[in-house]
Design an enzyme around this catalytic site. Structure first.
Site, PDB file in Angstrom:
ATOM      1  N   ASP A   8      41.211 -14.906  18.612  1.00  0.00           N
ATOM      2  CA  ASP A   8      40.664 -15.915  19.503  1.00  0.00           C
ATOM      3  C   ASP A   8      39.161 -15.644  19.609  1.00  0.00           C
ATOM      4  O   ASP A   8      38.688 -14.564  19.234  1.00  0.00           O
ATOM      5  CB  ASP A   8      41.343 -15.794  20.870  1.00  0.00           C
ATOM      6  CG  ASP A   8      40.672 -16.638  21.918  1.00  0.00           C
ATOM      7  OD1 ASP A   8      40.541 -17.857  21.709  1.00  0.00           O
ATOM      8  OD2 ASP A   8      40.258 -16.077  22.953  1.00  0.00           O
ATOM      9  N   ASP A  10      36.604 -17.096  22.586  1.00  0.00           N
ATOM     10  CA  ASP A  10      36.146 -16.912  23.965  1.00  0.00           C
ATOM     11  C   ASP A  10      37.039 -15.920  24.710  1.00  0.00           C
ATOM     12  O   ASP A  10      38.242 -16.123  24.827  1.00  0.00           O
ATOM     13  CB  ASP A  10      36.159 -18.247  24.710  1.00  0.00           C
ATOM     14  CG  ASP A  10      35.229 -19.277  24.079  1.00  0.00           C
ATOM     15  OD1 ASP A  10      34.101 -18.906  23.730  1.00  0.00           O
ATOM     16  OD2 ASP A  10      35.644 -20.441  23.941  1.00  0.00           O
ATOM     17  N   ASP A 169      43.076 -13.121  24.382  1.00  0.00           N
ATOM     18  CA  ASP A 169      42.981 -12.667  25.772  1.00  0.00           C
ATOM     19  C   ASP A 169      43.752 -13.530  26.755  1.00  0.00           C
ATOM     20  O   ASP A 169      43.733 -13.251  27.955  1.00  0.00           O
ATOM     21  CB  ASP A 169      41.509 -12.638  26.201  1.00  0.00           C
ATOM     22  CG  ASP A 169      40.932 -14.051  26.336  1.00  0.00           C
ATOM     23  OD1 ASP A 169      40.957 -14.785  25.325  1.00  0.00           O
ATOM     24  OD2 ASP A 169      40.479 -14.418  27.428  1.00  0.00           O
TER      25      ASP A 169
END
Length: 218
Positions: A8, A10, A169
Site C-alpha cells: 500500500d 499512504d 496499514d
C-alpha cells in the site's frame, strides 16, 4: 513463480495524512458539511474516493458522494498547483527494507487508493519509480477490499497467491489480501491499529519498519 511484495502507499510507504486530512476538511467546508475529526478521516484512508466519502457521509445520496469525491480531487490538485502540499515523507527505514528484499529476489508492486497521477508523483519525489514493477490504483480498479488490484499485480509480475504478500496499514488492505488468497502483512505505523489489522485477517503485524524483512517469509 516470482515472489511479489505488494505495498500500500499512504500510511505504509509514506506518511500522507496531513494532505489527505486538509483536502477532506476543505472539501467539507466548501459544501458546508460538518468537518469530520482527523481520526475519522484517517479511518477511510485506503478506500477509493467515492467509497471514502460514503463512509464519512453515509446519510447522503450516491450522487452527493460522487460530487464530494470530484471536489476532493480538485482541492488536492489545487494544493499541488499552488505549492501548498505538505511533504509526504517516506517512513524511516523503508528504503533499507526495499534494498534487503530486492537482494533476496522479491519483486515490488503498489496497490493503492491513490490515483495514477498521485502515485506517480509520490514515487518520483522519492526516486522510487524504477523499483516497482506493477502499479495498481483506484483509477483502474474497484475500491479495496475487492481483490482486483492484487489479481492484476500478480498477473503482471508472474506471481501466484502463495508467492505474494500484501503489505498495508489498513483493514481494507488485509481484507483485500484475504479476498485474493495472498498473505496479509499489516504494519503498525499507519492509520489503523494493530488490533484492527488482526481483526481484519492479518497473518502478522510488523510494529517497526525493520521488522518487515524477517516477517516476509515467517
Amino acid at each position: 513463480m516470482n515472489r511479489l511484495a505488494l505495498f500500500d502507499c499512504d500510511g505504509t510507504l509514506v506518511d500522507s495524512q496531513a494532505n489527505i486530512c486538509r483536502a477532506v476538511e476543505d472539501t467539507f467546508a466548501t459544501h458546508r458539511l460538518d468537518i469530520p475529526s482527523r481520526d475519522a478521516i484517517r479511518r477511510i484512508v485506503g478506500l477509493s474516493l467515492v467509497e471514502a466519502m460514503a463512509a464519512l457521509v453515509p446519510q447522503a445520496e450516491a450522487a452527493h458522494h460522487d460530487t464530494l469525491a470530484a471536489d476532493y480531487k480538485r482541492t488536492f490538485q489545487k494544493m499541488r498547483g499552488d505549492g501548498t502540499l505538505a511533504e509526504e515523507p517516506l517512513f524511516e527505514g523503508i528504503v533499507g527494507v526495499l534494498d534487503q528484499l530486492e537482494a533476496d529476489g522479491w519483486l515490488f508492486g503498489v496497490a493503492t487508493g491513490k490515483s495514477d497521477r498521485g502515485l506517480a508523483h509520490v514515487l518520483a519525489a522519492h526516486g522510487l519509480t524504477p523499483r516497482f514493477l506493477t502499479l495498481q490504483t483506484a483509477d483502474r480498479h474497484p475500491s479495496k477490499p475487492h481483490p482486483s488490484m492484487i489479481e492484476q499485480a500478480m498477473a503482471e509480475a508472474g506471481a501466484a497467491p502463495e508467492t505474494t504478500v500484501m503489505i498495508g496499514d489498513t483493514s481494507y488492505d488485509m481484507l483485500m489480501a484475504r479476498n485474493a488468497g495472498t498473505r496479509a502483512l499489516g504494519v503498525g505505523w499507519g492509520y489503523h491499529t494493530p488490533d484492527d489489522l488482526h481483526a481484519a485477517g492479518a497473518h502478522a503485524v510488523a510494529l517497526r519498519v525493520p521488522d518487515l524483512v524477517g516477517m516476509m517469509t515467517a
